[in-house]
Write an enzyme that holds these catalytic residues in place. Structure first.
Site, PDB file in Angstrom:
ATOM      1  N   ARG A 158       4.040 -11.792  42.186  1.00 38.96           N
ATOM      2  CA  ARG A 158       4.495 -12.069  40.817  1.00 38.96           C
ATOM      3  C   ARG A 158       3.998 -13.434  40.361  1.00 38.96           C
ATOM      4  NH1 ARG A 158      10.777 -11.271  39.798  1.00 38.96           N
ATOM      5  NH2 ARG A 158      11.021 -13.286  40.808  1.00 38.96           N
ATOM      6  N   ARG A 178       9.933 -17.177  31.808  1.00 39.18           N
ATOM      7  CA  ARG A 178       8.600 -16.998  32.385  1.00 39.18           C
ATOM      8  C   ARG A 178       7.643 -16.694  31.234  1.00 39.18           C
ATOM      9  NH1 ARG A 178      11.318 -12.982  36.516  1.00 39.18           N
ATOM     10  NH2 ARG A 178      12.081 -14.476  38.021  1.00 39.18           N
ATOM     11  N   ARG A 227      14.905 -17.429  47.023  1.00 39.29           N
ATOM     12  CA  ARG A 227      15.116 -16.031  46.600  1.00 39.29           C
ATOM     13  C   ARG A 227      15.145 -15.097  47.820  1.00 39.29           C
ATOM     14  NH1 ARG A 227      14.245 -14.442  40.907  1.00 39.29           N
ATOM     15  NH2 ARG A 227      14.444 -16.360  39.727  1.00 39.29           N
TER      16      ARG A 227
END
Ligand SMILES: Nc1ncnc2c1ncn2[C@@H]1O[C@H](COP(=O)(O)OP(=O)(O)OP(=O)(O)O)[C@@H](O)[C@H]1O
Ligand SMILES: Nc1nc2c(ncn2[C@@H]2O[C@H](COP(=O)(O)O)[C@@H](O)[C@H]2O)c(=O)[nH]1
Length: 245
Positions: free
Chosen positions: A113, A20, A124
């Site tokens: 996020r 990320r 997820r």
């Protein structure tokens, strides 16, 4: 780890997931190619590994040893499959399941996020539900920690680990004898020995004022497999350090 830098260290996992923004290779993860990571796993370099959210994640023996070699307790942030593998091994560990205050809050946090696509978020969330279902599997987790308010959660974690203000980080170590604890600090080090002195002078039964830890007796590899550490009490450090100074 920030509050107790000499007590705890983080095991930097390997993953085939892409980094990320702001994630640094070797700090947050070792970002790896799948075939290389699979090869390293097959060569026995990993303590545990698992397929999580469509990527491969794993804890290398090296990652753990680099923490334990510094005399620190190693913290692993791993999924439930990884926890099962470590539980099945001979390693001594405390297993803590950290869960969100609610499923809705987890979804909110993952969206905030902003690092996953909608499809990845859904995956997820499905996996998080499955993990939550396993959090009370008999004999798997020692503690369940609800991560609602971050500060409160951290305080609860410290309570679980018996880390209170009296045990603030120092260059010392603790030797437990039943319920009592003797606190030692490092007086001196050589290549092969570390000399410890009781900090309080009031030592517990079977503990001494001065201790010598014989590092040359250490053998072994991964944590829990280390063998042979010899500790003996000494009358005076001067005799031990003769010829070194
Ligand atoms: N107590 C908290 N309050 C607010 N936000 C939090 C809190 N704890 C974690 N978060 C945020 O929630 C998001 C998800 O947290 P984290 O990555 O730890 O979750 P996770 O369970 O490992 O999920 P995943 O496996 O999908 O990464 C992160 O952006 C994190 O900063
Ligand atoms: N079994 C393992 N699981 C791991 C490891 N490192 C991380 N994880 C778990 O993966 C998910 C996702 O992490 P993210 O960084 O992609 O958000 C998370 O739940 C971790 O606990 C590992 O080495 N082994």
């Amino acid at each position: 780890m920030k509050e107790y830098p000499s007590k705890f260290g983080f095991s930097v996992s390997h993953t085939t997931r892409s980094p990320r923004v702001k994630e640094i290779d070797g700090v947050h993860y070792h970002f790896a190619g799948r075939s290389k990571m699979e090869q390293d796993i097959s060569e026995g370099e990993f303590l545990e590994f698992a397929h999580v959210h469509g990527n491969l994640y794993g804890t290398s023996i090296e990652a753990v040893e680099s923490v334990t070699d510094e005399g620190k307790r190693c913290i692993l942030d791993i999924d439930v499959q990884g926890a099962r593998s470590v539980r099945a091994s001979s390693l001594e560990a405390i297993f803590i399941f950290v869960c969100p205050p609610s499923f809705e809050e987890l979804e909110k946090r993952l969206r905030a996020r902003g690092t996953e696509t909608e499809e990845q978020i859904q995956k997820r969330l499905r996996n998080a539900r499955a993990e939550l279902d396993q959090s009370n599997s008999p004999g798997l987790f020692d503690h369940l920690l609800v991560n609602d308010n971050l500060e409160a959660c951290y305080e609860n974690l410290k309570k679980l680990l018996s880390l209170d203000d009296d045990h603030k980080d120092s260059d010392g170590c603790f030797i437990e004898d039943g319920k009592a604890t003797a606190c030692y600090s490092i007086m001196s080090k050589t290549e092969s020995e570390v000399f410890l002195q009781s900090e309080t002078g009031e030592v517990v039964k079977a503990a001494a004022n001065l201790l010598a830890v014989d590092l040359s007796s250490l053998t072994g590899g991964a944590p829990g497999r280390t063998r042979g550490l010899k500790i003996h009490s000494i009358n005076s450090i001067d005799n031990c350090l003769k010829g070194i100074r």
